[in-house]
Design a protein around this motif. Structure first.
Motif, PDB file in Angstrom:
ATOM      1  N   UNK A   1       0.842  -1.203   0.000  1.00  0.00           N
ATOM      2  CA  UNK A   1       0.000   0.000   0.000  1.00  0.00           C
ATOM      3  C   UNK A   1       0.878   1.253   0.000  1.00  0.00           C
ATOM      4  N   UNK A   2       0.506   2.235  -0.820  1.00  0.00           N
ATOM      5  CA  UNK A   2       1.285   3.469  -0.914  1.00  0.00           C
ATOM      6  C   UNK A   2       0.487   4.690  -0.450  1.00  0.00           C
ATOM      7  N   UNK A   3      -0.724   4.488   0.009  1.00  0.00           N
ATOM      8  CA  UNK A   3      -1.552   5.591   0.481  1.00  0.00           C
ATOM      9  C   UNK A   3      -2.747   5.074   1.243  1.00  0.00           C
ATOM     10  N   UNK A   4      -3.554   5.996   1.729  1.00  0.00           N
ATOM     11  CA  UNK A   4      -4.749   5.616   2.487  1.00  0.00           C
ATOM     12  C   UNK A   4      -5.804   6.694   2.287  1.00  0.00           C
ATOM     13  N   UNK A   5      -6.974   6.290   1.865  1.00  0.00           N
ATOM     14  CA  UNK A   5      -8.107   7.207   1.729  1.00  0.00           C
ATOM     15  C   UNK A   5      -8.792   7.319   3.089  1.00  0.00           C
ATOM     16  N   UNK A   6      -9.097   8.551   3.504  1.00  0.00           N
ATOM     17  CA  UNK A   6      -9.738   8.761   4.804  1.00  0.00           C
ATOM     18  C   UNK A   6     -10.926   9.698   4.622  1.00  0.00           C
ATOM     19  N   UNK A   7     -12.086   9.269   5.119  1.00  0.00           N
ATOM     20  CA  UNK A   7     -13.279  10.105   5.106  1.00  0.00           C
ATOM     21  C   UNK A   7     -13.090  11.213   6.133  1.00  0.00           C
ATOM     22  N   UNK A   8     -13.167  12.490   5.728  1.00  0.00           N
ATOM     23  CA  UNK A   8     -12.929  13.566   6.687  1.00  0.00           C
ATOM     24  C   UNK A   8     -13.988  13.668   7.788  1.00  0.00           C
ATOM     25  N   UNK A   9     -15.163  13.110   7.558  1.00  0.00           N
ATOM     26  CA  UNK A   9     -16.230  13.174   8.568  1.00  0.00           C
ATOM     27  C   UNK A   9     -16.073  12.057   9.597  1.00  0.00           C
ATOM     28  N   UNK A  10     -15.924  10.820   9.113  1.00  0.00           N
ATOM     29  CA  UNK A  10     -15.883   9.683  10.031  1.00  0.00           C
ATOM     30  C   UNK A  10     -14.465   9.300  10.460  1.00  0.00           C
ATOM     31  N   UNK A  11     -13.460   9.739   9.678  1.00  0.00           N
ATOM     32  CA  UNK A  11     -12.082   9.362   9.992  1.00  0.00           C
ATOM     33  C   UNK A  11     -11.757   7.933   9.615  1.00  0.00           C
ATOM     34  N   UNK A  12     -12.663   7.259   8.898  1.00  0.00           N
ATOM     35  CA  UNK A  12     -12.463   5.869   8.496  1.00  0.00           C
ATOM     36  C   UNK A  12     -12.400   5.787   6.980  1.00  0.00           C
ATOM     37  N   UNK A  13     -12.262   4.560   6.472  1.00  0.00           N
ATOM     38  CA  UNK A  13     -12.353   4.343   5.034  1.00  0.00           C
ATOM     39  C   UNK A  13     -13.066   3.014   4.781  1.00  0.00           C
ATOM     40  N   UNK A  14     -13.109   2.590   3.541  1.00  0.00           N
ATOM     41  CA  UNK A  14     -13.874   1.407   3.172  1.00  0.00           C
ATOM     42  C   UNK A  14     -12.973   0.200   2.899  1.00  0.00           C
ATOM     43  N   UNK A  15     -11.718   0.238   3.287  1.00  0.00           N
ATOM     44  CA  UNK A  15     -10.805  -0.878   3.068  1.00  0.00           C
ATOM     45  C   UNK A  15     -11.352  -2.136   3.735  1.00  0.00           C
ATOM     46  N   UNK A  16     -11.522  -3.177   2.955  1.00  0.00           N
ATOM     47  CA  UNK A  16     -11.987  -4.461   3.462  1.00  0.00           C
ATOM     48  C   UNK A  16     -13.490  -4.574   3.648  1.00  0.00           C
ATOM     49  N   UNK A  17     -14.217  -3.448   3.696  1.00  0.00           N
ATOM     50  CA  UNK A  17     -15.665  -3.528   3.887  1.00  0.00           C
ATOM     51  C   UNK A  17     -16.430  -3.127   2.639  1.00  0.00           C
ATOM     52  N   UNK A  18     -15.858  -2.282   1.828  1.00  0.00           N
ATOM     53  CA  UNK A  18     -16.511  -1.846   0.601  1.00  0.00           C
ATOM     54  C   UNK A  18     -17.582  -0.807   0.855  1.00  0.00           C
TER      55      UNK A  18
END
Length: 71
Positions: free
Chosen positions: A28-45
């Motif tokens: 992995x060379x980066x990470x997407x982060x939702x600015x509202x929740x602080x999470x992302x959809x990695x592994x959950x979609x």
């Protein structure tokens, strides 16, 4: 509105390197982060609003569009 199946959950961009003709390393060379929740959809979609199979999704979306247009 999202109609269909959940996405695979690949939120992290990756870079791959061939280390041997029969072996590749992916990191992995980066990470997407939702600015509202602080999470992302990695592994959950991304979960659809109207779940159905991929084969049914176009017909389902079409029917929903027609119903909205009809009022």
């Amino acid at each position: 509105m999202i109609v269909g199946e959940p996405t695979r959950g690949a939120a992290h961009p990756r870079k791959g390197w061939t280390v041997h003709p029969h072996l590749e390393v992916t990191v992995p060379t980066g990470r997407a982060v939702n600015p509202v929740s602080g999470t992302n959809w990695e592994g959950t979609g991304v979960q659809p609003d109207i779940p159905c199979t991929a084969a049914e999704s176009l017909d389902q979306a079409h029917a929903l569009a027609l119903a909205r247009l009809a009022g």
